[in-house]
Design a protein around this motif. Structure first.
Motif, PDB file in Angstrom:
ATOM      1  N   HIS A  99      33.852  28.525  45.586  1.00 32.96           N
ATOM      2  CA  HIS A  99      34.944  27.975  46.402  1.00 32.96           C
ATOM      3  C   HIS A  99      35.134  28.778  47.679  1.00 32.96           C
ATOM      4  O   HIS A  99      34.786  29.950  47.750  1.00 32.96           O
ATOM      5  N   ASP A 261      37.071  36.694  47.529  1.00 31.21           N
ATOM      6  CA  ASP A 261      37.302  35.632  46.541  1.00 31.21           C
ATOM      7  C   ASP A 261      37.456  34.319  47.305  1.00 31.21           C
ATOM      8  O   ASP A 261      38.508  34.067  47.874  1.00 31.21           O
ATOM      9  N   ASP A 262      36.454  33.493  47.448  1.00 33.81           N
ATOM     10  CA  ASP A 262      35.235  33.549  46.689  1.00 33.81           C
ATOM     11  C   ASP A 262      34.029  33.479  47.625  1.00 33.81           C
ATOM     12  O   ASP A 262      32.949  33.062  47.255  1.00 33.81           O
ATOM     13  N   GLU A 291      40.437  25.689  44.961  1.00 36.87           N
ATOM     14  CA  GLU A 291      40.295  26.322  43.648  1.00 36.87           C
ATOM     15  C   GLU A 291      41.515  27.155  43.334  1.00 36.87           C
ATOM     16  O   GLU A 291      41.979  27.200  42.194  1.00 36.87           O
ATOM     17  N   GLU A 292      42.045  27.822  44.357  1.00 35.18           N
ATOM     18  CA  GLU A 292      43.169  28.744  44.137  1.00 35.18           C
ATOM     19  C   GLU A 292      44.445  28.039  43.701  1.00 35.18           C
ATOM     20  O   GLU A 292      45.386  28.686  43.253  1.00 35.18           O
ATOM     21  N   ASP A 338      32.317  32.641  40.763  1.00 31.80           N
ATOM     22  CA  ASP A 338      33.615  33.090  41.231  1.00 31.80           C
ATOM     23  C   ASP A 338      33.704  34.580  40.935  1.00 31.80           C
ATOM     24  O   ASP A 338      32.917  35.116  40.163  1.00 31.80           O
TER      25      ASP A 338
HETATM   26 MN    MN Z   1      38.078  32.606  42.883  1.00 31.73          MN
END
Ligand code: MN
Ligand code: MN
Length: 461
Positions: A99, A261-262, A291-292, A338
């Protein structure tokens, strides 16, 4: 079963490659701080590497053959890249997923106000943040303002040395008696994360203008960007840490930067694609947004984007049918990449040492993630894990296995289970990060390099 430190195996020649790739990545994350910026930059790099836009392939009716490289962008915030393999796609693909959204402060839709001669922007944080980490830091403003006429204005303020920066204030220690008694979650509250952006009143403002500092901000926005206050309604502006990622440590072995991240998985996934020529199975790199906040929405992993674009690619290869598409997805192998939590000597109590990720020990595989009894996890099969570790060993890739902290300590999710919904083989993998979700996160250059080697070996298997 302690895993080897990757630094020990490098020849001088290889060490140069580790540092060169680290530098390439450091520049990438310094420049690309939003999902949109990541997509724009990767499209640019992909085009230069011979990838064609699927929109044009579809429009022209061009047929795809083995070795062809194509990409598709999802609303400017996510994308997929394909390198067509010799085998029919129905036999399955090799998929690298990661992501490109990161925790940050987003501007609210109606953000601008003035209080006692200070112009402020109201924010709503995005993703899991320890709010107290985001105060008294130089912050930059990145994003887009979409105007009613269909045009889009790009915003990027705070990165050049001559640019101003912004920030969220914190209470002086002298008056913090009450605040210091609060729980960490309450020390800085979400509504106290407004960003100070100006303090100078508009010159020659007429008598009727009450908020002269705000008026001056609007004057500047109009002059420099051609935007009005109402245009904030259709804007996506992200407040992120200002400045470049830096080499970290006396030995330069690490990188401190925003948004590992990421992107520390996304960038080497993309880089690995560039080294693929004509693969057996079609190689895919999938970079998703949201994604978060749970992989939701049109640009998140739960969207039909990937399925649809895979159908389009198969159609262009002349192999599409509804059943062939389902088989292509089901027969695929995926690395859902991830970040993992790196073991932190300052906080040993949350880690179970035999099953923690350590800096320098290579790419991390998490058979499962999740929290409270593996809840929410894609638990990769033992057979798939065996296949993966055999590929890693054959290609001399340093890897380690880990869980996110002690059982019952917490946990986290990834996009793996969503790929798993297609009934494909998928395992969580990635790079260990220290200070995860803090404004400045840290990674090891050896782990970054091993991740790239891992992705290459996976695509070329
Ligand atoms: Mn992540
Ligand atoms: Mn995260």
């Amino acid at each position: 079963m302690e895993r080897e430190n990757a630094w020990k195996k490098y020849s001088l020649e290889e060490e140069k490659k580790v540092f060169a790739f680290g530098e390439e990545y450091r520049k990438f994350i310094s420049k690309c701080k939003t999902e949109r910026e990541c997509v724009d930059e990767i499209v640019k790099l992909a085009k230069a590497a011979g990838f064609a836009d699927m929109e044009q392939v579809i429009a022209s009716g061009r047929k795809l053959k083995a070795g062809d490289r194509v990409y598709a962008v999802n609303k400017g915030k996510g994308m997929a890249l394909f390198i067509i393999g010799r085998e029919n796609m129905e036999q399955g693909m090799h998929i690298l997923g990661a992501h490109i959204d990161s925790p940050r402060l987003d501007l609210k839709q109606n953000p601008l106000y003035e209080d006692t001669g200070m112009a402020m922007l109201d924010t709503h944080y995005y993703g899991g943040v320890k709010k107290y980490q985001w105060v008294t830091l130089p912050l930059a403003m990145h994003g887009v303002v979409a105007k009613k006429d269909g045009s889009t204005v790009q915003i990027n303020i705070g990165e050049k040395p001559e640019d101003p920066v912004f920030g969220v204030s914190d209470l002086l220690i002298h008056l913090s008696g009450e605040q210091m008694e609060k729980k960490a979650a309450k020390v800085i509250e979400g509504e106290a994360m407004d960003v100070l952006i100006a303090s100078r009143p508009l010159k020659d403002a007429d008598e009727k203008t009450k908020e002269k500092v705000k008026a001056n901000v609007l004057d500047i926005l109009k002059a420099h960007y051609g935007i009005e206050e109402e245009d904030f309604l259709s804007a996506e502006i992200e407040i992120v840490p200002a400045g470049a990622a830096r080499n970290y440590g006396l030995d330069n072995s690490m990188i401190m930067g925003y948004g590992h991240d990421d992107r520390v998985c996304a960038y080497p996934s993309f880089a690995a694609m560039l080294d693929v020529e004509i693969p057996e199975k079609t190689s895919v790199c999938l970079l998703v947004d949201k994604e978060e906040i749970g992989s939701v929405g049109a640009t998140g992993m739960q969207s039909r984007f990937f399925e649809n674009i895979t159908a389009e690619v198969m159609e262009a290869c002349g192999t599409y049918s509804e059943l062939a598409l389902r088989r292509a997805l089901e027969n695929s192998d995926a690395l859902s990449s991830d970040v993992s939590a790196a073991y932190d000597p300052n906080y040993p109590s949350v880690m179970e040492k035999k099953n923690a990720a350590y800096f320098g020990r290579g790419v991390v595989f998490n058979k499962y993630t999740g929290a409270r009894g593996k809840s929410g996890s894609n638990d990769a099969s033992a057979e798939y894990m065996a296949k993966i570790r055999s590929i890693m060993d054959e290609n001399h890739v340093n890897f380690q296995t880990a869980e996110l902290g002690k059982v019952d300590q917490g946990g986290g999710g990834t996009i793996a289970y969503i790929l798993g919904n297609y009934n494909m083989q998928v395992i969580d993998s990635g790079v260990a990060v220290l200070n995860m979700h803090a404004p400045w996160e840290i990674i090891s250059k050896a782990d970054l390099y091993e991740a790239k080697c891992c992705y290459e070996a996976f695509l070329k298997q």
